[in-house]
Scaffold this motif. Structure first.
Motif, PDB file in Angstrom:
ATOM      1  N   ALA A  42     -90.180 -31.386   8.040  1.00 40.84           N
ATOM      2  CA  ALA A  42     -90.230 -31.561   6.852  1.00 40.84           C
ATOM      3  C   ALA A  42     -90.702 -30.366   5.880  1.00 40.84           C
ATOM      4  O   ALA A  42     -91.377 -29.741   6.479  1.00 40.84           O
ATOM      5  CB  ALA A  42     -91.331 -32.798   6.490  1.00 40.84           C
ATOM      6  N   SER A  43     -90.285 -30.407   4.676  1.00 42.72           N
ATOM      7  CA  SER A  43     -90.991 -29.283   3.924  1.00 42.72           C
ATOM      8  C   SER A  43     -92.198 -29.341   3.254  1.00 42.72           C
ATOM      9  O   SER A  43     -92.495 -30.621   2.790  1.00 42.72           O
ATOM     10  CB  SER A  43     -89.628 -29.080   2.740  1.00 42.72           C
ATOM     11  N   MET A  44     -92.886 -28.355   2.859  1.00 42.28           N
ATOM     12  CA  MET A  44     -93.983 -28.413   1.720  1.00 42.28           C
ATOM     13  C   MET A  44     -93.683 -27.455   0.650  1.00 42.28           C
ATOM     14  O   MET A  44     -93.617 -26.279   0.910  1.00 42.28           O
ATOM     15  CB  MET A  44     -95.165 -28.049   2.673  1.00 42.28           C
ATOM     16  N   ARG A  45     -93.120 -27.830  -0.043  1.00 39.68           N
ATOM     17  CA  ARG A  45     -92.841 -26.978  -1.325  1.00 39.68           C
ATOM     18  C   ARG A  45     -94.046 -26.849  -2.267  1.00 39.68           C
ATOM     19  O   ARG A  45     -95.230 -27.300  -2.283  1.00 39.68           O
ATOM     20  CB  ARG A  45     -91.743 -27.676  -2.272  1.00 39.68           C
ATOM     21  N   SER A  46     -93.859 -25.683  -3.358  1.00 41.33           N
ATOM     22  CA  SER A  46     -95.138 -25.353  -4.011  1.00 41.33           C
ATOM     23  C   SER A  46     -95.408 -26.398  -4.844  1.00 41.33           C
ATOM     24  O   SER A  46     -96.558 -26.473  -5.150  1.00 41.33           O
ATOM     25  CB  SER A  46     -94.576 -24.206  -4.727  1.00 41.33           C
ATOM     26  N   GLU A  47     -94.729 -27.430  -5.355  1.00 43.53           N
ATOM     27  CA  GLU A  47     -95.017 -28.458  -6.497  1.00 43.53           C
ATOM     28  C   GLU A  47     -95.662 -29.438  -5.788  1.00 43.53           C
ATOM     29  O   GLU A  47     -96.431 -30.023  -6.065  1.00 43.53           O
ATOM     30  CB  GLU A  47     -93.664 -28.921  -6.855  1.00 43.53           C
ATOM     31  N   THR A  48     -95.441 -29.548  -4.242  1.00 42.97           N
ATOM     32  CA  THR A  48     -96.566 -30.490  -3.687  1.00 42.97           C
ATOM     33  C   THR A  48     -97.705 -30.045  -3.577  1.00 42.97           C
ATOM     34  O   THR A  48     -98.745 -30.745  -3.787  1.00 42.97           O
ATOM     35  CB  THR A  48     -95.850 -30.738  -2.064  1.00 42.97           C
ATOM     36  N   VAL A  49     -98.031 -28.867  -3.204  1.00 43.50           N
ATOM     37  CA  VAL A  49     -99.282 -28.215  -3.034  1.00 43.50           C
ATOM     38  C   VAL A  49     -99.889 -28.237  -4.600  1.00 43.50           C
ATOM     39  O   VAL A  49    -101.140 -28.733  -4.790  1.00 43.50           O
ATOM     40  CB  VAL A  49     -99.340 -26.831  -2.681  1.00 43.50           C
ATOM     41  N   ARG A  50     -99.327 -27.858  -5.516  1.00 42.16           N
ATOM     42  CA  ARG A  50     -99.766 -28.336  -6.856  1.00 42.16           C
ATOM     43  C   ARG A  50    -100.171 -29.699  -7.264  1.00 42.16           C
ATOM     44  O   ARG A  50    -101.399 -29.933  -7.957  1.00 42.16           O
ATOM     45  CB  ARG A  50     -98.837 -27.703  -7.904  1.00 42.16           C
ATOM     46  N   TYR A  51     -99.219 -30.514  -6.859  1.00 40.04           N
ATOM     47  CA  TYR A  51     -99.638 -31.913  -7.020  1.00 40.04           C
ATOM     48  C   TYR A  51    -101.076 -32.309  -6.558  1.00 40.04           C
ATOM     49  O   TYR A  51    -101.558 -33.042  -6.981  1.00 40.04           O
ATOM     50  CB  TYR A  51     -98.480 -32.840  -6.636  1.00 40.04           C
ATOM     51  N   LYS A  52    -101.370 -31.905  -5.119  1.00 39.30           N
ATOM     52  CA  LYS A  52    -102.493 -32.103  -4.415  1.00 39.30           C
ATOM     53  C   LYS A  52    -103.641 -31.573  -5.179  1.00 39.30           C
ATOM     54  O   LYS A  52    -104.699 -32.222  -5.131  1.00 39.30           O
ATOM     55  CB  LYS A  52    -102.349 -31.523  -3.178  1.00 39.30           C
ATOM     56  N   ILE A  53    -103.461 -30.330  -5.771  1.00 45.17           N
ATOM     57  CA  ILE A  53    -104.512 -29.597  -6.575  1.00 45.17           C
ATOM     58  C   ILE A  53    -104.877 -30.427  -7.516  1.00 45.17           C
ATOM     59  O   ILE A  53    -106.110 -30.851  -8.001  1.00 45.17           O
ATOM     60  CB  ILE A  53    -104.260 -28.292  -6.624  1.00 45.17           C
ATOM     61  N   TYR A  54    -103.895 -30.966  -8.331  1.00 44.54           N
ATOM     62  CA  TYR A  54    -104.039 -31.830  -9.635  1.00 44.54           C
ATOM     63  C   TYR A  54    -104.868 -32.822  -9.310  1.00 44.54           C
ATOM     64  O   TYR A  54    -105.701 -33.226  -9.947  1.00 44.54           O
ATOM     65  CB  TYR A  54    -102.849 -32.098 -10.253  1.00 44.54           C
ATOM     66  N   ARG A  55    -104.620 -33.677  -8.308  1.00 38.77           N
ATOM     67  CA  ARG A  55    -105.152 -34.893  -7.912  1.00 38.77           C
ATOM     68  C   ARG A  55    -106.576 -34.642  -7.484  1.00 38.77           C
ATOM     69  O   ARG A  55    -107.306 -35.643  -7.993  1.00 38.77           O
ATOM     70  CB  ARG A  55    -104.274 -35.599  -6.702  1.00 38.77           C
ATOM     71  N   ALA A  56    -106.855 -33.707  -6.669  1.00 39.39           N
ATOM     72  CA  ALA A  56    -108.213 -33.329  -6.231  1.00 39.39           C
ATOM     73  C   ALA A  56    -109.192 -32.918  -7.457  1.00 39.39           C
ATOM     74  O   ALA A  56    -110.250 -33.686  -7.710  1.00 39.39           O
ATOM     75  CB  ALA A  56    -108.202 -32.286  -5.146  1.00 39.39           C
ATOM     76  N   ILE A  57    -108.622 -32.216  -8.628  1.00 41.12           N
ATOM     77  CA  ILE A  57    -109.524 -31.671  -9.590  1.00 41.12           C
ATOM     78  C   ILE A  57    -109.711 -33.092 -10.625  1.00 41.12           C
ATOM     79  O   ILE A  57    -110.505 -33.272 -11.205  1.00 41.12           O
ATOM     80  CB  ILE A  57    -108.719 -30.515 -10.471  1.00 41.12           C
ATOM     81  N   GLU A  58    -108.592 -33.913 -10.651  1.00 41.46           N
ATOM     82  CA  GLU A  58    -108.564 -35.023 -11.467  1.00 41.46           C
ATOM     83  C   GLU A  58    -109.728 -35.909 -11.022  1.00 41.46           C
ATOM     84  O   GLU A  58    -110.534 -36.373 -11.417  1.00 41.46           O
ATOM     85  CB  GLU A  58    -107.277 -35.841 -11.628  1.00 41.46           C
ATOM     86  N   ALA A  59    -109.629 -36.012  -9.651  1.00 42.61           N
ATOM     87  CA  ALA A  59    -110.590 -37.062  -8.975  1.00 42.61           C
ATOM     88  C   ALA A  59    -111.989 -36.310  -9.148  1.00 42.61           C
ATOM     89  O   ALA A  59    -113.132 -37.156  -8.963  1.00 42.61           O
ATOM     90  CB  ALA A  59    -110.211 -37.121  -7.541  1.00 42.61           C
TER      91      ALA A  59
END
Length: 316
Positions: free
Chosen positions: A14-31
């Protein structure tokens, strides 16, 4: 005794693209908004208790490779891309020379593609023993490293390499484990394995499709899985995909996994060989739905259910 998952994805890394990492960071900061995170301990506790696994971590990218860690010799199921990380781990521990027992479910590309990058196989004095029921194992491993597919032939890997073809009617001793196999429904056929030692039983059953006959009272897999302490089971597809869109593709669903595990008296079901197109959030959801279905299927049976991820360690 411990099981370590080095690769858990199916069919393709499976791939791990930069937008996936960005989405995880966003979700963490939001929470994190509204939380008073003053210390390192506060932050770590927030990560561990407030974020879903799909945000604080992930299920990984590597294809099939699982280690049974018990004793001085290494036992490995399959040599997908995860075996590269396993090899790097071995090199870091400094436990060289070493003996490796690689048990192959089958020789499809996603289960062999990591071996050319398995560093211990390049070191003289190491021993690599392959086991499997297919009669063409050595030829397959040789072919994938021949020109024009790969620049380094198998024969250039300096470790001693041996290929042993197993027979279904026989029971084997491999590194102190009592080992049995079972033929599985998969294109070009795959095989599941039961490993038993010191009263513990581990079953590795990936790349196997179970159809309507799985409901039969004498279905052989129920007996093969019987009383397993850990069942690593192919749950690549949802039930709908498994019985309609991807029927005869050689993989199973999370629902069938639960039913067979409960009927066999399995203690711990580890969902495995996840679809490479599924996001971490999708797999999180699939795990929740699987646990919910288990409570509906038999609310009196306490089946432990987890989903494999790269780096996962399971005490058996």
């Amino acid at each position: 005794m411990k099981v370590v998952i080095w690769g858990s994805r199916g069919s393709l890394p499976a791939s791990m693209r930069s937008e996936t990492v960005r989405y995880k960071i966003y979700r963490a900061i939001e929470a994190a908004r509204g939380h008073d995170l003053k210390s390192k301990q506060d932050i770590e506790q927030f990560i561990d208790t407030q974020l879903p696994f799909s945000v604080r971590g992930g299920y990984g990218t590597n294809t099939s490779c699982v280690e049974i860690r018990d004793g001085e010799e290494y036992i490995i199921f399959d040599s997908g891309s995860g075996i590269r990380d396993f090899g790097n781990y071995v090199m870091q521990t400094g436990n060289i020379p070493a003996t490796f027992h690689i048990i192959m479910s089958h020789v499809h590309w996603d289960h062999i593609c990591g071996f050319p990058f398995f560093i211990p196989a390049y070191i003289q004095g190491n021993r690599v023993n392959f086991y499997g029921f297919h009669d063409n194992m050595e030829q397959v491993f040789t072919n994938q490293q021949e020109p024009p597919c790969f620049p380094v032939p198998l024969r250039f890997m300096q470790a001693e390499k041996r290929f042993t073809q197993l027979e279904l009617a026989k029971e084997y001793d491999i590194a102190g484990f009592r080992v049995r196999g079972i033929e599985q429904n998969h294109p070009q056929t795959s095989y599941g394995y039961s490993f038993e030692k010191d009263g513990k039983k581990i079953v590795y059953s990936t790349d196997s499709e179970h159809k309507e006959n799985s409901n039969d009272e004498d279905y052989p897999f129920v007996d093969f899985f019987r009383d397993a302490d850990l069942l690593i089971f192919d749950t690549q597809y949802s039930l709908m995909d498994a019985i309609h869109v991807k029927e005869d593709w050689g993989h199973s669903s999370n629902m069938i996994a639960v039913e067979l595990a409960v009927r066999a008296g399995v203690k711990h079901l580890c969902m495995y060989h996840s679809e490479h197109t599924y996001s971490d959030a999708t797999i999180d959801k699939m795990l929740r739905e699987t646990k919910r279905y288990a409570s509906i299927y038999d609310d009196s049976y306490r089946l432990r259910i987890s989903h494999a991820f790269d780096g996962m360690e399971i005490e058996v």
